[in-house]
Design a protein around this motif. Structure first.
Motif, PDB file in Angstrom:
ATOM      1  N   VAL A 162       0.839  -1.206   0.000  1.00 18.56           N
ATOM      2  CA  VAL A 162       0.000   0.000   0.000  1.00 18.56           C
ATOM      3  C   VAL A 162       0.874   1.256   0.000  1.00 18.56           C
ATOM      4  N   ILE A 163       1.910   1.260   0.816  1.00 20.49           N
ATOM      5  CA  ILE A 163       2.822   2.416   0.886  1.00 20.49           C
ATOM      6  C   ILE A 163       3.565   2.589  -0.435  1.00 20.49           C
ATOM      7  N   GLU A 164       4.011   1.470  -1.010  1.00 19.88           N
ATOM      8  CA  GLU A 164       4.710   1.518  -2.313  1.00 19.88           C
ATOM      9  C   GLU A 164       3.777   2.072  -3.392  1.00 19.88           C
ATOM     10  N   SER A 165       2.514   1.619  -3.373  1.00 21.66           N
ATOM     11  CA  SER A 165       1.532   2.081  -4.343  1.00 21.66           C
ATOM     12  C   SER A 165       1.277   3.581  -4.194  1.00 21.66           C
ATOM     13  N   TYR A 166       1.213   4.046  -2.938  1.00 21.17           N
ATOM     14  CA  TYR A 166       1.006   5.477  -2.665  1.00 21.17           C
ATOM     15  C   TYR A 166       2.162   6.293  -3.262  1.00 21.17           C
ATOM     16  N   ASP A 167       3.386   5.849  -3.040  1.00 21.98           N
ATOM     17  CA  ASP A 167       4.561   6.579  -3.540  1.00 21.98           C
ATOM     18  C   ASP A 167       4.578   6.626  -5.067  1.00 21.98           C
ATOM     19  N   LEU A 168       4.134   5.525  -5.700  1.00 19.16           N
ATOM     20  CA  LEU A 168       4.089   5.502  -7.166  1.00 19.16           C
ATOM     21  C   LEU A 168       3.056   6.491  -7.687  1.00 19.16           C
ATOM     22  N   GLU A 169       1.883   6.542  -7.042  1.00 18.98           N
ATOM     23  CA  GLU A 169       0.843   7.488  -7.471  1.00 18.98           C
ATOM     24  C   GLU A 169       1.304   8.926  -7.278  1.00 18.98           C
ATOM     25  N   MET A 170       2.048   9.185  -6.220  1.00 14.06           N
ATOM     26  CA  MET A 170       2.569  10.535  -5.985  1.00 14.06           C
ATOM     27  C   MET A 170       3.496  10.972  -7.120  1.00 14.06           C
ATOM     28  N   LYS A 171       4.171  10.007  -7.738  1.00 13.86           N
ATOM     29  CA  LYS A 171       5.083  10.317  -8.845  1.00 13.86           C
ATOM     30  C   LYS A 171       4.375  10.321 -10.189  1.00 13.86           C
ATOM     31  N   GLY A 172       3.059  10.027 -10.157  1.00 16.53           N
ATOM     32  CA  GLY A 172       2.308  10.001 -11.406  1.00 16.53           C
ATOM     33  C   GLY A 172       2.369   8.664 -12.105  1.00 16.53           C
ATOM     34  N   SER A 173       2.920   7.640 -11.460  1.00 17.05           N
ATOM     35  CA  SER A 173       3.026   6.309 -12.060  1.00 17.05           C
ATOM     36  C   SER A 173       1.803   5.475 -11.705  1.00 17.05           C
ATOM     37  N   LYS A 174       1.640   4.366 -12.407  1.00 14.06           N
ATOM     38  CA  LYS A 174       0.520   3.463 -12.152  1.00 14.06           C
ATOM     39  C   LYS A 174       0.758   2.749 -10.833  1.00 14.06           C
ATOM     40  N   PRO A 175      -0.221   2.747  -9.931  1.00 18.10           N
ATOM     41  CA  PRO A 175      -0.014   2.101  -8.625  1.00 18.10           C
ATOM     42  C   PRO A 175       0.015   0.585  -8.743  1.00 18.10           C
ATOM     43  N   THR A 176       0.670  -0.067  -7.780  1.00 21.25           N
ATOM     44  CA  THR A 176       0.674  -1.529  -7.745  1.00 21.25           C
ATOM     45  C   THR A 176      -0.685  -2.011  -7.250  1.00 21.25           C
ATOM     46  N   GLU A 177      -1.067  -3.213  -7.679  1.00 16.68           N
ATOM     47  CA  GLU A 177      -2.338  -3.771  -7.257  1.00 16.68           C
ATOM     48  C   GLU A 177      -2.119  -4.707  -6.070  1.00 16.68           C
ATOM     49  N   TYR A 178      -3.083  -4.755  -5.200  1.00 13.94           N
ATOM     50  CA  TYR A 178      -3.006  -5.639  -4.038  1.00 13.94           C
ATOM     51  C   TYR A 178      -4.409  -6.164  -3.751  1.00 13.94           C
ATOM     52  N   ALA A 179      -4.464  -7.380  -3.229  1.00 20.03           N
ATOM     53  CA  ALA A 179      -5.747  -8.042  -2.991  1.00 20.03           C
ATOM     54  C   ALA A 179      -6.241  -7.749  -1.585  1.00 20.03           C
ATOM     55  N   LEU A 180      -7.441  -7.188  -1.501  1.00 19.46           N
ATOM     56  CA  LEU A 180      -8.067  -6.958  -0.198  1.00 19.46           C
ATOM     57  C   LEU A 180      -8.964  -8.124   0.192  1.00 19.46           C
ATOM     58  N   ASN A 181      -9.566  -8.771  -0.814  1.00 18.76           N
ATOM     59  CA  ASN A 181     -10.455  -9.895  -0.547  1.00 18.76           C
ATOM     60  C   ASN A 181      -9.612 -11.148  -0.340  1.00 18.76           C
ATOM     61  N   ARG A 182      -9.796 -11.811   0.785  1.00 17.17           N
ATOM     62  CA  ARG A 182      -8.931 -12.941   1.135  1.00 17.17           C
ATOM     63  C   ARG A 182      -9.746 -14.116   1.672  1.00 17.17           C
ATOM     64  N   LEU A 183      -9.156 -15.304   1.506  1.00 16.54           N
ATOM     65  CA  LEU A 183      -9.611 -16.478   2.230  1.00 16.54           C
ATOM     66  C   LEU A 183      -8.839 -16.526   3.540  1.00 16.54           C
ATOM     67  N   MET A 184      -9.529 -16.794   4.632  1.00 13.47           N
ATOM     68  CA  MET A 184      -8.872 -17.066   5.908  1.00 13.47           C
ATOM     69  C   MET A 184      -9.206 -18.510   6.263  1.00 13.47           C
ATOM     70  N   ILE A 185      -8.213 -19.382   6.159  1.00 12.53           N
ATOM     71  CA  ILE A 185      -8.485 -20.808   6.322  1.00 12.53           C
ATOM     72  C   ILE A 185      -7.753 -21.365   7.540  1.00 12.53           C
ATOM     73  N   GLY A 186      -8.424 -22.261   8.239  1.00 17.90           N
ATOM     74  CA  GLY A 186      -7.817 -22.867   9.416  1.00 17.90           C
ATOM     75  C   GLY A 186      -8.881 -23.473  10.307  1.00 17.90           C
ATOM     76  N   ASN A 187      -8.423 -24.192  11.318  1.00 13.58           N
ATOM     77  CA  ASN A 187      -9.327 -24.828  12.268  1.00 13.58           C
ATOM     78  C   ASN A 187      -9.934 -23.799  13.220  1.00 13.58           C
ATOM     79  N   PRO A 188     -10.968 -24.191  13.972  1.00 14.04           N
ATOM     80  CA  PRO A 188     -11.566 -23.262  14.948  1.00 14.04           C
ATOM     81  C   PRO A 188     -10.548 -22.847  16.015  1.00 14.04           C
ATOM     82  N   GLY A 189     -10.784 -21.693  16.625  1.00 11.05           N
ATOM     83  CA  GLY A 189      -9.980 -21.264  17.763  1.00 11.05           C
ATOM     84  C   GLY A 189      -8.605 -20.741  17.424  1.00 11.05           C
TER      85      GLY A 189
END
Length: 440
Positions: A87-114
């Protein structure tokens, strides 16, 4: 920044322009009020907002909370730290007028209970908010039943309503694999695929929680777009707690409950938890809570019966963690072998095994202990009526008493019952029986 949001569910077009302008104007007023008294001039940093700062401020506090408040979960922590760095890298790229990097916000969280999936999801929301990704950051927790309707079209309506309510927030779908069907569950998943994207500027993060096997099965069997929205390679994996982590959690819970527990008793309790781990869907922190609740009941009974001096501190003992046998209960394990004819050689071998296990355990040779346990597969040979099945039943109890298996469960079957009627069906039958016998 505006164009990146085109095609996103809920994109407001002219409304988006107005909202972004108002946000940028407010940022410009705040920034220039500090610098001088001139009329506000909107700059790139006013459009993007302040640069995320993980060294101080609310983002740093949220990251510290993730780092210090959770035992274990090192892989999950690294993944979330890496997301913040992106996110920070993407912000710095946008500040320079470059295309920001993409990152996934939607995630699977997998594992046993507890393992802390829902609790980590709440911290995840804070981090996304303070990193400038989400406008709200609150966590909306739902289950599959919240999406499902009782008539055609109701499920789609429910799903849209939930997504709208979760705008700017983190939407958690617990036990999401329950949506894996060919009817209303499929309709809910198709609507999520239609409305949720992994594009920069998305003001929502959807987290699907569940067991690994069931979740990956859902991705294979449902809309192919689902695995693109929730890439299994980016899944946050919540592994079962190891022995050291179980010990730490157990001691922390005892301290909170003002219970005294000795080092020896802690080791005994952790040994019991380690046995439970081989069973499906081990409860982790939930298993500790359940075990302690049972132990406290036995401790209270001890105090009521006068087995402990009055005024003594509340101390859990090894006996509090052992389930009492009911009077008149059928003999099991070694005691059952004593009642069988001509089992001397079998008992001798088992006693030698018991001695080897106890020696390896007392000397801390965990590799040898693991090797001894993993090598325990038996072949019973003999004529009909010589007691093979009866001894096998006793053996299940013996292995449980020796601490080798988690339960005294015995699953009886035959070769005929494990043969399928067509190619590929035999494997499924064998796997089903193996799953039934897990832990025993």
């Amino acid at each position: 920044r505006l164009a990146a949001g085109r095609g996103r569910y809920g994109f407001g077009n002219a409304g988006e322009v107005r909202n972004l302008f108002q946000k940028a104007y407010r940022n410009a007023v705040v920034r220039q009020a500090v610098a001088d008294n001139t009329a506000p001039e909107i700059k790139i940093e006013d459009v993007l907002g302040p640069r995320p700062d993980k060294s101080r401020g609310p983002l740093a506090e949220a990251l510290r909370e993730l780092r210090t408040n959770f035992i274990g979960l090192e892989t999950v922590k690294k993944e979330i730290y890496a997301l913040v760095d992106n996110v920070i890298e993407s912000y710095d790229l946008e500040m320079k007028g470059s295309k920001p990097t993409e990152y996934a916000l939607n995630r699977l969280m997998i594992g046993n209970p507890g393992t802390g999936k829902t609790t980590v999801a709440k911290i995840y929301g804070k981090i996304l908010k303070y990193a400038g990704i989400l406008s709200d950051g609150e966590v909306v927790v739902t289950t599959a039943s919240d999406f499902i309707g009782e008539a055609e079209g109701v499920t789609k309506h429910n799903t849209k309503r939930i997504l709208k309510r979760a705008a700017g927030k983190v939407l958690v779908i617990d036990e999401a694999y329950s949506l894996n069907d060919q009817n209303y569950g499929r309709e809910a998943l198709d609507t999520i695929v239609e409305k949720v994207h992994n594009k920069p500027g998305d003001d929502i993060a959807v987290l699907m929680l569940g067991y690994p096997k069931e979740m990956f099965k859902m991705l294979r069997e449902q809309n192919p777009g689902l695995s693109r929205r929730f890439n299994p390679e980016n899944a946050l994996r919540f592994n079962d707690f190891d022995r050291t982590e179980l010990r730490t959690i157990l001691k922390l819970v005892c301290r909170k409950k003002e219970l005294y527990i000795s080092y020896k008793t802690v080791n005994f309790a952790v040994d019991l938890l380690e046995k439970q781990k081989v069973k499906p869907n081990f409860g982790n922190a939930g298993a500790i809570d359940s075990m302690l609740s049972d132990a406290q009941l036995r401790m209270s009974a001890r105090y009521r019966m006068g087995m402990t001096p009055a005024g003594a501190r509340q101390e859990l003992t090894i006996q509090d963690f052992i389930r009492a046998k009911q009077k008149g209960a059928e003999k099991t394990g070694m005691a059952a072998l004593d009642d069988l004819y001509n089992t001397g050689d079998i008992k001798k071998q088992l006693m030698e095994l018991k001695t080897s296990l106890e020696t390896a355990k007392s000397r801390g040779k965990r590799d040898l202990l693991k090797k001894l346990k993993e090598g325990l597969n038996f072949v019973f040979t003999g004529r009909p009526g010589t007691g093979k099945t009866t001894v096998a039943r006793c053996l299940a109890g013996v292995l449980y008493e020796l601490g080798i298996v988690a339960t005294p469960t015995l699953v009886e079957t035959s070769a005929l019952n494990m043969q399928g009627q067509h190619v590929g069906s035999t494997k499924a039958l064998v796997m089903k029986k193996m799953e039934e016998a897990r832990g025993g």
